[in-house]
Scaffold this motif. Sequence first.
Motif, PDB file in Angstrom:
ATOM      1  N   GLU A 195       8.456  -3.165   4.387  1.00  0.00           N
ATOM      2  CA  GLU A 195       7.061  -2.889   4.061  1.00  0.00           C
ATOM      3  C   GLU A 195       6.713  -1.432   4.361  1.00  0.00           C
ATOM      4  O   GLU A 195       5.989  -0.784   3.596  1.00  0.00           O
ATOM      5  N   PHE A 196       7.247  -0.900   5.459  1.00  0.00           N
ATOM      6  CA  PHE A 196       7.062   0.531   5.746  1.00  0.00           C
ATOM      7  C   PHE A 196       7.615   1.369   4.588  1.00  0.00           C
ATOM      8  O   PHE A 196       6.963   2.312   4.126  1.00  0.00           O
ATOM      9  N   HIS A 197       8.805   1.023   4.147  1.00  0.00           N
ATOM     10  CA  HIS A 197       9.450   1.766   3.058  1.00  0.00           C
ATOM     11  C   HIS A 197       8.617   1.680   1.782  1.00  0.00           C
ATOM     12  O   HIS A 197       8.463   2.663   1.056  1.00  0.00           O
ATOM     13  N   ARG A 198       8.055   0.519   1.519  1.00  0.00           N
ATOM     14  CA  ARG A 198       7.272   0.323   0.286  1.00  0.00           C
ATOM     15  C   ARG A 198       6.078   1.256   0.229  1.00  0.00           C
ATOM     16  O   ARG A 198       5.798   1.869  -0.812  1.00  0.00           O
ATOM     17  N   VAL A 199       5.353   1.383   1.340  1.00  0.00           N
ATOM     18  CA  VAL A 199       4.102   2.142   1.307  1.00  0.00           C
ATOM     19  C   VAL A 199       4.302   3.637   1.544  1.00  0.00           C
ATOM     20  O   VAL A 199       3.409   4.429   1.265  1.00  0.00           O
ATOM     21  N   LEU A 200       5.472   4.035   2.037  1.00  0.00           N
ATOM     22  CA  LEU A 200       5.743   5.464   2.229  1.00  0.00           C
ATOM     23  C   LEU A 200       6.050   6.141   0.898  1.00  0.00           C
ATOM     24  O   LEU A 200       6.757   5.587   0.060  1.00  0.00           O
ATOM     25  N   ALA A 201       5.547   7.344   0.737  1.00  0.00           N
ATOM     26  CA  ALA A 201       5.910   8.159  -0.421  1.00  0.00           C
ATOM     27  C   ALA A 201       7.346   8.650  -0.244  1.00  0.00           C
ATOM     28  O   ALA A 201       7.850   8.735   0.883  1.00  0.00           O
ATOM     29  N   PRO A 202       8.025   8.982  -1.327  1.00  0.00           N
ATOM     30  CA  PRO A 202       9.348   9.608  -1.193  1.00  0.00           C
ATOM     31  C   PRO A 202       9.265  10.841  -0.297  1.00  0.00           C
ATOM     32  O   PRO A 202       8.381  11.682  -0.457  1.00  0.00           O
ATOM     33  N   GLY A 203      10.163  10.901   0.674  1.00  0.00           N
ATOM     34  CA  GLY A 203      10.134  12.003   1.629  1.00  0.00           C
ATOM     35  C   GLY A 203       9.202  11.765   2.806  1.00  0.00           C
ATOM     36  O   GLY A 203       9.129  12.601   3.710  1.00  0.00           O
ATOM     37  N   LEU A 227      -2.036  -1.769   0.952  1.00  0.00           N
ATOM     38  CA  LEU A 227      -1.844  -0.404   0.481  1.00  0.00           C
ATOM     39  C   LEU A 227      -0.932  -0.431  -0.737  1.00  0.00           C
ATOM     40  O   LEU A 227      -0.017  -1.261  -0.825  1.00  0.00           O
ATOM     41  N   ALA A 228      -1.162   0.491  -1.656  1.00  0.00           N
ATOM     42  CA  ALA A 228      -0.314   0.585  -2.843  1.00  0.00           C
ATOM     43  C   ALA A 228       1.052   1.158  -2.475  1.00  0.00           C
ATOM     44  O   ALA A 228       1.238   1.756  -1.405  1.00  0.00           O
ATOM     45  N   ASP A 229       1.998   0.999  -3.358  1.00  0.00           N
ATOM     46  CA  ASP A 229       3.336   1.533  -3.143  1.00  0.00           C
ATOM     47  C   ASP A 229       3.305   3.060  -3.063  1.00  0.00           C
ATOM     48  O   ASP A 229       2.619   3.731  -3.853  1.00  0.00           O
ATOM     49  N   GLY A 230       4.039   3.612  -2.125  1.00  0.00           N
ATOM     50  CA  GLY A 230       4.278   5.044  -2.080  1.00  0.00           C
ATOM     51  C   GLY A 230       3.082   5.929  -1.837  1.00  0.00           C
ATOM     52  O   GLY A 230       3.070   7.081  -2.287  1.00  0.00           O
ATOM     53  N   VAL A 231       2.084   5.442  -1.100  1.00  0.00           N
ATOM     54  CA  VAL A 231       0.861   6.235  -0.938  1.00  0.00           C
ATOM     55  C   VAL A 231       0.790   7.005   0.383  1.00  0.00           C
ATOM     56  O   VAL A 231      -0.038   7.908   0.523  1.00  0.00           O
ATOM     57  N   LEU A 232       1.634   6.681   1.353  1.00  0.00           N
ATOM     58  CA  LEU A 232       1.514   7.286   2.677  1.00  0.00           C
ATOM     59  C   LEU A 232       2.491   8.440   2.867  1.00  0.00           C
ATOM     60  O   LEU A 232       3.670   8.342   2.522  1.00  0.00           O
ATOM     61  N   GLY A 233       1.995   9.503   3.461  1.00  0.00           N
ATOM     62  CA  GLY A 233       2.866  10.599   3.834  1.00  0.00           C
ATOM     63  C   GLY A 233       3.583  10.349   5.141  1.00  0.00           C
ATOM     64  O   GLY A 233       4.612  10.964   5.431  1.00  0.00           O
ATOM     65  N   GLY A 234       3.027   9.450   5.951  1.00  0.00           N
ATOM     66  CA  GLY A 234       3.655   9.151   7.231  1.00  0.00           C
ATOM     67  C   GLY A 234       3.136   7.867   7.838  1.00  0.00           C
ATOM     68  O   GLY A 234       2.044   7.396   7.501  1.00  0.00           O
TER      69      GLY A 234
END
Length: 255
Positions: free
Chosen positions: A136-144, A108-115
């Motif tokens: 890795e969780f932090h990498r793929v989560l969007a800010p917020g 998954l790309a960086d910052g693409v997941l809402g949750g």
Amino acid sequence: MTESTYLSATRASYDTVAVAYAKFFSDELDTKPLDRAMLAAFAELVRGDDAGPVADLGCGPGRVTAHLHSLGVTSAFGVDLSPEMVAVARGMYPDLRFDEGSMTALDLADGVLGGIVAWYSTVHTPPELLPMVFAEFHRVLAPGGHLLLAFKAGDKIGHLDRAYGHELSLDVYWLSPDRVAELLSGAGLDVEARLVREPDEREKPRQGRQAFLLARKSPAGQAGQAGQEEDLSGTSSTSSSSSTASSSSTASSSR
């Protein structure tokens, strides 16, 4: 234990028990109102057209992914290390998306997941490797973005030689909620709420207490501001993390 060793053991074990595991846990959430409450709270936080997709990491046979869809999280999809588990999930929920993958290196790309939901999927990860997983969780989560983590509360290691009617070899880790919260904070995921409940009749006596942490990646722009405040006040990041963890709400219930 190395990363490749534990991943291989976990994949092989769940490939072996996939069908039996799916049958055993098919109605598990029906008798666990507190577990459902945490999932409902998470779903309320991540619903919305602009929230981004939600990943159920270590989804197994897909029951939590399907439950999220029933709560209106229509972007939810599952990822699991075990090809057999993914096959079972696709068979049970053909309209939902399930992918093979590892929590240690998500495709998954960086910052693409809402949750992210990690529903007991880190219990086989050696504690010394959890910082890598949480990073890795932090990498793929969007800010917020939000994370819901379920795990076994305690301080011990167990080993399974047989489960769900099959021979296997799998380590299981019980960890203190405070310790897990500290590791999450170190990865940039601040715990906002926690629930620790007593084992139900199905879990007694071997499973012990069950823990749920709801964490969040800082919204865009806030991380830098927080760092600036720490510099001005002279407060260390460790002190800030402890304050965050201690202010989280805690509930315990015997069922």
